[in-house]
Design a protein around this motif. Structure first.
Motif, PDB file in Angstrom:
ATOM      1  N   TYR A 181       4.088   3.768   3.551  1.00 24.04           N
ATOM      2  CA  TYR A 181       5.059   2.667   3.704  1.00 24.04           C
ATOM      3  C   TYR A 181       6.327   3.266   4.294  1.00 24.04           C
ATOM      4  O   TYR A 181       6.761   4.355   3.905  1.00 24.04           O
ATOM      5  CB  TYR A 181       5.362   2.012   2.362  1.00 24.04           C
ATOM      6  N   ASN A 197       9.732  -3.162   8.058  1.00 28.20           N
ATOM      7  CA  ASN A 197       8.826  -2.435   7.177  1.00 28.20           C
ATOM      8  C   ASN A 197       7.487  -2.214   7.872  1.00 28.20           C
ATOM      9  O   ASN A 197       7.047  -3.068   8.661  1.00 28.20           O
ATOM     10  CB  ASN A 197       8.576  -3.206   5.873  1.00 28.20           C
ATOM     11  N   TRP A 204       3.566  -1.140   6.716  1.00 32.20           N
ATOM     12  CA  TRP A 204       2.573  -0.830   5.693  1.00 32.20           C
ATOM     13  C   TRP A 204       1.286  -0.373   6.378  1.00 32.20           C
ATOM     14  O   TRP A 204       0.801  -1.033   7.295  1.00 32.20           O
ATOM     15  CB  TRP A 204       2.287  -2.062   4.844  1.00 32.20           C
ATOM     16  N   GLN A 205       0.736   0.786   5.933  1.00 34.56           N
ATOM     17  CA  GLN A 205      -0.450   1.309   6.625  1.00 34.56           C
ATOM     18  C   GLN A 205      -1.365   2.064   5.654  1.00 34.56           C
ATOM     19  O   GLN A 205      -1.216   3.257   5.444  1.00 34.56           O
ATOM     20  CB  GLN A 205      -0.049   2.230   7.785  1.00 34.56           C
ATOM     21  N   GLN A 251      -2.524  -1.952   9.526  1.00 32.84           N
ATOM     22  CA  GLN A 251      -1.086  -1.787   9.742  1.00 32.84           C
ATOM     23  C   GLN A 251      -0.444  -3.154   9.899  1.00 32.84           C
ATOM     24  O   GLN A 251      -0.928  -3.998  10.671  1.00 32.84           O
ATOM     25  CB  GLN A 251      -0.816  -0.931  10.989  1.00 32.84           C
ATOM     26  N   VAL A 262       3.398  -6.898   3.920  1.00 30.18           N
ATOM     27  CA  VAL A 262       2.268  -6.516   3.106  1.00 30.18           C
ATOM     28  C   VAL A 262       1.242  -7.636   2.977  1.00 30.18           C
ATOM     29  O   VAL A 262       0.037  -7.396   2.848  1.00 30.18           O
ATOM     30  CB  VAL A 262       2.751  -6.058   1.703  1.00 30.18           C
ATOM     31  N   LEU A 297      -1.816  -7.657   5.559  1.00 32.59           N
ATOM     32  CA  LEU A 297      -2.794  -6.580   5.616  1.00 32.59           C
ATOM     33  C   LEU A 297      -4.228  -7.078   5.517  1.00 32.59           C
ATOM     34  O   LEU A 297      -5.162  -6.408   5.957  1.00 32.59           O
ATOM     35  CB  LEU A 297      -2.535  -5.572   4.485  1.00 32.59           C
TER      36      LEU A 297
END
Length: 484
Positions: free
Chosen positions: A116, A139, A141-142, A336, A340, A343
């Motif tokens: 993150y 942001n 997220w991965q 990615q 969030v 996802l």
């Protein structure tokens, strides 16, 4: 995507089918040993020895030939409690753990990742990955999976695992070597303890004789027959014999402590158990020595040398494999998103898969030097194996000769003790009758004491030499004793 993955899988299968293993294959070296032991040829008196070395299967539990329950009990307890054996066992555990580490190189590696990041791009930079003109934070997220697998096309990894397998085998045999040495030391210390107890009894018996002579001399002195010189010589003889007792007591205590240490116990632990004297165990009438060809399987040091030669040979293959290209298949699958909650959408996924090729082009002679080093190490290991086998042959031959010679020495001492006992008895009779002086009695008593002690020491040496023979033959290390 499915087509690409299928093509890669087919390529992997094709490469696996054509894979080879570089470097020399290990072949068990021939051991230069005789077809049979030369029993009786180098030691002609063996045919008359009470305990004869003969052909026959060697009992791994060789201490049973002494038929001594106390010795067998000590052997069992020491085998399970010895700190040296436990240390060797932990080294074996380390070698097995190292094998598991090495074995993982032949399998794919899969890692889970998750990251993150709270970031902002530059307004004046070249790339704005967020598309926000660098004016707002964002942001990322991965989560994902990464996998890699080196295709062992030339067998480099297989040779590495082969060398580590040989190292594990060497560690197991080193443990057996420690066990064999520990059991032999236990038996040797125990037999020496019984020998010291035998000498203590001999000294006590001779002390009683000396005291009786002193009492007799006092009577004769009172009667005016003996002189002050006779009195002084008789008293000195008693003191000289008494002086031996503290040294024998010290040897007894040290041997008890040695046995206590072998079983990882504090000093004096076995004091009460071994306080009472017991005879030196009798020798077996026949000592099966096995065949020389079996020595390669029984002697742990030969097995260790062979395993080290195997490991050194396999490491040549590892060094040769470093000259060849390495192909690594890698793949990653991840998600990615800037939020969030996105996802779980298909549009957030991404992947990559494909092989990577590494070819050594210029190493400054490092690879050639490494190969030359491994080849020289393999030659050294081969010489070490030959030396170990030859040394084992010499140890067995010397142990057989020692066992025979000490038996002959013991028999002659037994004859000397009997003759000295007769001489002392005659000297005492002549002294009482006034036909000889007291010095003759003292001389005969000293001779008897000396030969009796020599006989007791010889009995110990014969028994210990048999232990040495069993150790040279490589008995008593089988994998089930003790349980590892």
């Amino acid at each position: 995507m499915n087509t690409s993955i299928s093509r890669i899988a087919l390529g992997v299968c094709a490469l696996s089918l054509t894979a080879c293993t570089v470097g020399p294959d290990f072949h068990r070296p021939a051991a230069a040993l005789p077809a049979r032991w030369e029993v009786g040829q180098t030691t002609p008196s063996l045919s008359a020895a009470p305990s004869q070395i003969v052909d026959g299967a060697l009992d791994p539990l060789w201490w049973n030939v002494f038929h001594d329950a106390e010795l067998s009990s000590l052997i069992t307890r020491v085998a399970h409690a010895s700190l040296d054996v436990k240390t060797a066992s932990t080294r074996l555990m380390q070698a097995r753990a190292a094998r598991r580490v090495s074995g993982s190189d032949a399998l794919p590696s899969v890692e889970g990742t998750a990251s993150y990041q709270h970031a902002r791009s530059s307004q004046n930079g070249l790339l704005d990955v967020a598309g926000l003109g660098g004016k707002h934070d964002f942001n990322v997220w991965q989560p994902g999976l990464d996998a890699s697998w080196e295709l062992d096309l030339w067998g480099r990894v297989r040779r590495e695992n082969e060398s580590v397998d040989a190292d594990v085998e060497a560690s197991a045999d080193l443990r057996r070597d420690v066990l064999l040495a520990t059991l032999a030391e236990t038996a040797s210390d125990y037999l020496q303890l019984r020998g010291v107890q035998a000498q203590q009894q001999i000294v006590q018996q001779n002390l009683e004789i000396a005291r009786h002579s002193l009492a007799l001399t006092k009577i004769r002195f009172t009667d005016g027959v003996a002189t002050h010189l006779d009195m002084a010589e008789a008293a000195a003889q008693v003191s000289m014999i008494e002086a031996q007792l503290p040294l024998l007591d010290n040897q007894h205590a040290r041997l008890v402590n040695a046995l206590s240490f072998l079983m990882a116990a504090p000093p004096h632990t076995l004091k009460n158990e071994l306080r009472d004297a017991a005879p030196i165990p009798a020798l077996p009438s026949r000592v099966p020595a096995g065949l020389p060809s079996e020595l390669v399987e029984r002697r742990p040091d030969i097995r260790v040398a062979e395993a080290r030669l195997h490991a050194a040979t396999a490491r040549i293959g590892v060094a040769v494999g470093d000259f060849y290209p390495r192909v690594t298949l890698s793949a990653n699958l991840s998600l990615q998103a800037m939020h969030v909650g996105d996802l779980d959408q298909w549009s957030s996924h991404m992947f990559g898969v494909g092989p990577a090729l590494t070819v050594p082009l210029f190493e400054g002679g490092r690879l050639k030097g490494h190969l030359a080093l491994r080849e020289a190490q393999q030659q050294e290991a081969a010489i070490a194996f030959q030396r170990t086998v030859l040394n084992a042959w010499h140890e067995v031959d010397n142990a057989m000769s020692d066992y025979d010679a000490r038996q002959s020495h013991h028999d002659k001492l037994a004859e000397a003790v009997e003759q000295n006992r007769i001489a002392l008895d005659n000297a005492q009779r002549q002294y009482v009758a006034g036909a000889a002086d007291f010095l003759n009695v003292l001389t005969m008593q000293q001779n008897l004491l000396g030969t009796q002690q020599a006989l007791a020491a010889s009995s110990t040496e014969v028994a210990v030499s048999l232990v040495t023979l069993f150790k040279a033959l490589g008995g008593g290390w089988q994998t089930t004793y003790p349980v590892s």
